[in-house]
Design a protein around this motif. Structure first.
Motif, mmCIF file in Angstrom:
data_model
loop_
_atom_site.group_PDB
_atom_site.id
_atom_site.type_symbol
_atom_site.label_atom_id
_atom_site.label_comp_id
_atom_site.label_asym_id
_atom_site.label_seq_id
_atom_site.Cartn_x
_atom_site.Cartn_y
_atom_site.Cartn_z
ATOM 1 N N VAL A 63 0.621 -1.249 -0.171
ATOM 2 C CA VAL A 63 -0.005 0.137 -0.136
ATOM 3 C C VAL A 63 0.818 1.353 0.022
ATOM 4 N N GLY A 64 2.185 1.144 0.340
ATOM 5 C CA GLY A 64 2.872 2.359 0.371
ATOM 6 C C GLY A 64 2.983 3.179 -0.727
ATOM 7 N N GLU A 65 3.151 2.867 -2.067
ATOM 8 C CA GLU A 65 3.158 3.635 -2.993
ATOM 9 C C GLU A 65 1.773 3.832 -3.769
ATOM 10 N N CYS A 66 0.828 3.495 -3.009
ATOM 11 C CA CYS A 66 -0.638 3.806 -3.714
ATOM 12 C C CYS A 66 -1.439 4.908 -3.003
ATOM 13 N N GLY A 67 -0.441 5.758 -2.021
ATOM 14 C CA GLY A 67 -1.358 6.701 -1.371
ATOM 15 C C GLY A 67 -0.435 7.970 -1.383
ATOM 16 N N VAL A 68 -1.033 9.212 -1.394
ATOM 17 C CA VAL A 68 -0.640 10.460 -1.232
ATOM 18 C C VAL A 68 -1.161 11.216 -0.018
ATOM 19 N N TYR A 69 -0.219 12.163 0.443
ATOM 20 C CA TYR A 69 -0.432 13.045 1.429
ATOM 21 C C TYR A 69 -0.691 14.621 0.686
ATOM 22 N N VAL A 70 -1.774 15.404 0.903
ATOM 23 C CA VAL A 70 -2.079 16.463 0.180
ATOM 24 C C VAL A 70 -2.239 17.773 1.244
ATOM 25 N N ALA A 71 -1.495 18.760 1.170
ATOM 26 C CA ALA A 71 -1.489 19.964 1.956
ATOM 27 C C ALA A 71 -1.639 21.084 0.826
ATOM 28 N N ARG A 72 -2.323 22.074 1.385
ATOM 29 C CA ARG A 72 -2.452 23.476 0.699
ATOM 30 C C ARG A 72 -1.510 24.382 1.147
ATOM 31 N N VAL A 73 -0.931 25.210 0.137
ATOM 32 C CA VAL A 73 -0.093 26.218 0.505
ATOM 33 C C VAL A 73 -0.825 27.545 0.882
ATOM 34 N N VAL A 74 -0.592 27.982 2.142
ATOM 35 C CA VAL A 74 -1.179 29.086 2.737
ATOM 36 C C VAL A 74 -0.201 30.400 2.957
#
Length: 409
Positions: free
Chosen positions: A291-302
């Motif tokens: 599963v490691g390569e099957c996910g992303v973490y998404v953050a927004r530039v503030v």
């Protein structure tokens, strides 16, 4: 379709400059989730990963998913339909596995400090407990007698070797995990005097290795050890779990693990095991590899800041959500995970920038002076290789920021 420039290791497609996760454009996915930061896991990528691995492994090898890599209930439910078993490491994970619909007989429970209530939960559920000590064995037999059940057990063995070049060594030398290999015959004799249902052995030498030769060596030695220990078993051995050890690349210069030679060398080992122990099935236990390569973490530039000539993209996500990507509270030599501006994947305008989070500490870094697309406030920064050991392996309560959301798409 454009090829992503900024993150060559990723498996996710890019269409019209925008990363796609689960076939959904990233900016649309962010709206669907409702807020940032969030982790997103692609169910099709997980499915394909399992299918690709099964196509290479020798026929008859069981494939287990280790829930500790990612215990998100929806993901576990999805994986339960793809694999042959689930491996848990706590009473909480056991509940998740049972809720996912996996048959109790196909769930195993490991961990060096199982409490009485967890052992009772496992016995009542009918799962196989990987016994870590003589104390656990005696406690399980006592609980089983009270329930009128013969607990299903396997002995977790601390081998006299470790997985070479692994990121985490779980066996060899003095360890809090399992029963030292030389002590196993004595514990097996004790098990023979108790009302327990002995299944076999769990031999875990280490994890996160990218070297096929090291994994081949560990597997061969694990099977040889299981054959030797089986001579003292009170009943025929029915299962041998030799862990996995398969790693994934996180940093520049790391090559993806070549499974083909591992599978090829495992085939004769399986034949030898089957010939000596006809009732035994061999199991591989994998977590991050699936599963490691099957996910992303998404953050927004503030905020976009320039400090003495250096660009900082300040985001609403950071080390409190994704400790590993930040450097695990201060690596000696910090390395960047693959990172990109997910809504500007084909941008020509780029330059060095650091991605930082909202925490009041200089350790809150998601990317350190990486070549990134020229991002503005509102853009979405993506950390790849984020499908395993994300929120549950991070200090989520640090400084009181909200927890990240998680979605399976």
């Amino acid at each position: 379709m454009n090829k992503p420039r900024h993150a060559p290791q990723i498996h996710f497609p890019v269409v019209d400059d925008v990363l796609q996760v689960g076939g959904i454009p990233l900016n649309r996915l962010a709206q669907r989730v409702g807020r940032t930061p969030f982790f997103a896991y692609d169910r099709d990528l997980c499915t394909q990963r399992v299918r690709d691995l099964r196509a290479q492994l020798p026929q008859g090898v069981l494939l287990h998913y280790s829930i500790k890599a990612n215990p998100m209930p929806a993901l576990v439910h999805h994986m339960a339909g793809l694999v042959d078993g689930l491996d848990v490491a706590s009473g909480g994970e056991l509940k998740t596995a049972l809720d996912a619909g996996m048959a109790p007989a196909r769930i195993s429970f490991a961990g060096p400090a199982k409490q009485e209530d967890e052992l009772a939960q496992a016995v009542a559920a009918g799962v196989c407990v990987n016994v870590e000590s003589e104390r656990e064995l005696i406690a399980l037999a006592r609980i089983g007698d009270a329930f009128g059940i013969a607990p299903r057990i396997a002995l977790r063995v601390n081998p006299d070797f470790e997985l070479k070049s692994s990121g985490m060594k779980m066996g060899g030398g003095a360890k809090p995990f399992g029963i030292d290999a030389e002590e196993v015959p004595r514990v097996l004799r004790l098990a023979g005097t108790l009302n327990v249902d002995f299944q076999g052995f769990h031999i875990f030498a280490g994890s996160q290795s990218l070297r096929a030769d090291a994994i081949i060596d560990a597997q061969a030695r694990s099977i040889a050890l299981a054959l030797r220990l089986a001579e003292a078993a009170p009943v025929p051995v029915r299962q041998v779990n030799i862990g996995g050890g398969f790693g994934i690349p996180y940093f520049p210069g790391e090559e993806r693990l070549d499974v083909a030679p591992i599978a090829a060398r495992l085939a004769p080992e399986v034949e030898s095991l089957t010939a000596a122990l006809p009732q035994a099935r061999l199991a591989l236990e994998l977590g991050r590899y699936l599963v490691g390569e099957c996910g992303v973490y998404v953050a927004r530039v503030v905020d976009r800041k320039v400090s003495r000539g250096e660009v900082f993209l300040v985001t609403d996500g950071g080390m409190h959500h994704h400790l590993a990507a930040s450097g695990n509270l201060g690596q000696v030599i910090r390395k960047n995970y693959p990172v990109a501006v997910g809504n500007r994947m084909a941008a020509v305008d780029s330059g060095p920038a650091s991605v930082t989070g909202p925490l009041c500490t200089p350790l809150d870094i998601l990317a350190d002076r990486m070549e990134l697309a020229h991002a503005q406030v509102g853009d979405l920064v993506v950390v790849f290789q984020s499908g395993a050991y994300g929120p549950t392996a991070s200090p989520g309560a640090f400084l009181g920021h909200p927890a990240p959301l998680e979605v399976l798409v």
